[in-house]
Design a protein around this motif. Sequence first.
Motif, PDB file in Angstrom:
ATOM      1  N   ALA A   1     -34.656 -14.159  30.414  1.00  0.00           N
ATOM      2  CA  ALA A   1     -33.349 -14.298  29.774  1.00  0.00           C
ATOM      3  C   ALA A   1     -33.429 -15.282  28.620  1.00  0.00           C
ATOM      4  CB  ALA A   1     -32.322 -14.776  30.797  1.00  0.00           C
TER       5      ALA A   1
ATOM      6  N   GLU B   1     -24.928 -12.210  30.300  1.00  0.00           N
ATOM      7  CA  GLU B   1     -26.335 -12.057  30.619  1.00  0.00           C
ATOM      8  C   GLU B   1     -27.103 -11.505  29.408  1.00  0.00           C
ATOM      9  OE1 GLU B   1     -26.910 -11.100  35.220  1.00  0.00           O
ATOM     10  OE2 GLU B   1     -25.763  -9.542  34.181  1.00  0.00           O
ATOM     11  N   THR B   2     -28.373 -11.846  29.361  1.00  0.00           N
ATOM     12  CA  THR B   2     -29.243 -11.310  28.321  1.00  0.00           C
ATOM     13  C   THR B   2     -29.456  -9.812  28.554  1.00  0.00           C
ATOM     14  OG1 THR B   2     -30.370 -13.425  28.069  1.00  0.00           O
ATOM     15  CG2 THR B   2     -31.527 -11.454  27.252  1.00  0.00           C
TER      16      THR B   2
ATOM     17  N   THR C   1     -23.005  -8.093  23.678  1.00  0.00           N
ATOM     18  CA  THR C   1     -22.837  -7.807  25.095  1.00  0.00           C
ATOM     19  C   THR C   1     -23.411  -6.425  25.395  1.00  0.00           C
ATOM     20  OG1 THR C   1     -20.677  -6.787  24.771  1.00  0.00           O
ATOM     21  CG2 THR C   1     -20.721  -9.180  25.124  1.00  0.00           C
TER      22      THR C   1
ATOM     23  N   ARG D   1     -28.202 -11.962  23.593  1.00  0.00           N
ATOM     24  CA  ARG D   1     -27.260 -12.614  24.514  1.00  0.00           C
ATOM     25  C   ARG D   1     -26.041 -13.053  23.727  1.00  0.00           C
ATOM     26  NH1 ARG D   1     -28.170 -18.385  27.699  1.00  0.00           N
ATOM     27  NH2 ARG D   1     -26.009 -18.618  28.405  1.00  0.00           N
TER      28      ARG D   1
ATOM     29  N   ARG E   1     -30.871  -5.381  31.936  1.00  0.00           N
ATOM     30  CA  ARG E   1     -30.567  -6.804  31.937  1.00  0.00           C
ATOM     31  C   ARG E   1     -31.871  -7.563  32.136  1.00  0.00           C
ATOM     32  NH1 ARG E   1     -25.085  -6.958  35.736  1.00  0.00           N
ATOM     33  NH2 ARG E   1     -23.859  -5.573  34.382  1.00  0.00           N
TER      34      ARG E   1
END
Length: 623
Positions: free
Chosen positions: A177, A153-154, A98, A148, A169
């Motif tokens: 992503a 979110e990536t 994260t 991820r 992000r």
Amino acid sequence: MSIPVTQKNSDRPGWHADTVICVQHSFNVDLRGIVDLLSHHLYSSPRVYVRELLQNSVDSITARRLVAGAAPARIRIEPRETTVDGSLRIHDTGIGLTEPQVHELLATIGNSSKRDELGFARHDFLGQFGIGLLSCFLVADEIEVITRSGDAETVIWRGHADGHYTVHRAIGEHGPAREEPGTTVILRARRDCEHWLGASTVTELVRHYGALLPYDVRVGEELVTEGTPPWRVEHPSPDARRDALLRYGERLIGTAPFDVIDLAVPEAGLSGAAFVLPHETNPGERAFHRVYLKRMLLGDRVEKIMPDWAFFVRCVIDTDGLRPTASREQLHEDDLLTSTREALGGQLRGWLVRLAATSPERLSAFLRVHHLGVMALALHDVEMLRIVDEWLPFETSEGPVSLGEFRRRHRTIHYTPNIEEFRQLAGIAAAQGMGLVNGAYTYHADILRRLRRIDPDLVVRRLDPDDLATRFVALDPAAEFAARDFVGIARTTLASRGCEPVLRSFSPASLPVLYLEGRDGRLAADMRAAREEADGVWAELLEAGDPEEDEQARPLLVFNYRNPLVARLTTTVDAGVVELSTEALYGYAMLAGNRPLGPDAVAGVNRAFLGLVEHAVHAGRRI
């Protein structure tokens, strides 16, 4: 960065109650200096960056599978030749990170490790994000991590060798992503380091470090993992398994092993195999072994996993419990490693005991090559001492004989500390019925002194030549009286040589004379030599020694009355011939015993040789 901290002086004994402001500062870290430290002092080569990347991916997959056991387990590496921008990319299907974890784990040098942050037990994982990821700066100026975690979110993290990083992000211009959890690491090569990211190098290094990993690892489309470690593979029979392991050992050590030994230490999560070398090794050289940590190669030059005496094996081992050093190229020395080393030594010892019981011929063949290793072990292990006693031949006065056989013939065993002394005295000792062993070789004297552990009534002592002289036969009174003039002339001649003439009968009769110097005699000779070389106060101190003690400790020149030449010499009326012969025989005895001759002795021998030649020539003219 500075953080104000308020502290009351009243909280500290002896301080006034006024409130003061303390300012807490953070260290400034020079990332280039850290990378230089890693490259020159921690890691042996830049190639370890591949291992660190693999370790991070394997740990990430392991973490995800602890949460979701059916999660995919794939690692795919794209060498620089296959990417549009010439970068190296490694993709995994792990648990990912994260955004808070990215800040905490990728940007904090010295953080303990990702495994604690993710809430998993330390023993489940291989590596450490912080230092591990920094190793990539050995070959890259920029590291990009696209990650991820679950449905989050990536996140894209970019670190630069100058010490700054950015976190974004994956939206808009910052990149696409990820469609599934996991991580992609992208390396952009430093100048002159492009070859480290090339296909051939990367494939070789991934196979080297990760061949035994339990996951699907590919470089491009090529599968580089081999699956189950060879010693864990199932085979239809024990013989088939042994043959397969011997073939694997031949690839490992470069020659067909003498044998293979299974290794297992459950408390260290250790399994593997030891391959017995078919050739002699130098016990003074370090033995290196191949060690895997949770099936990732720790190193193929790992030391201290086996006892020092086990230099006759090369091992390949996988362990879950032993801890690596900071460089993760050696094992950390702790109580578990110590007990593991002892357990592995016990398994090698058990193999030797079984070999002695089931295959004496193979044991003999093994000992012919690796006797030093077994003797080193026998110094501490009674069972190994029994093997040495029964199977290993020693050089004795009766030829090459095992100690077990020799001590059945002799209840008192003498030994000599050097080869020259043994060679001079072996035949004489045998003729007198003494048991003499050459103790000059490595471990031999120690083994001899240790024999009482298995034979308490045995007497083992270092041979003092004075003891040998007591075995010689004294002359009968008539012969001794007849030889008194000879002994007197010999004593006068040898006075300057520091030895005493003695006339005895002993075998073999072919030996005319023998120089014997007991321990006391050697000490006295050293003292005399020191006095001759010393001067000043030191000379006076040495002169204070007891002259009578020196006389009692003088070496002996023993003339053999059984020798025809000596027997005739004792009846010779020509004092000059006796003097010259005594000088010549003294030189012969010293040379036969490999003892040095001083300048005066050399001159005396030359004088004796020429005098005897001249005497023989004159005698020939008279004829």
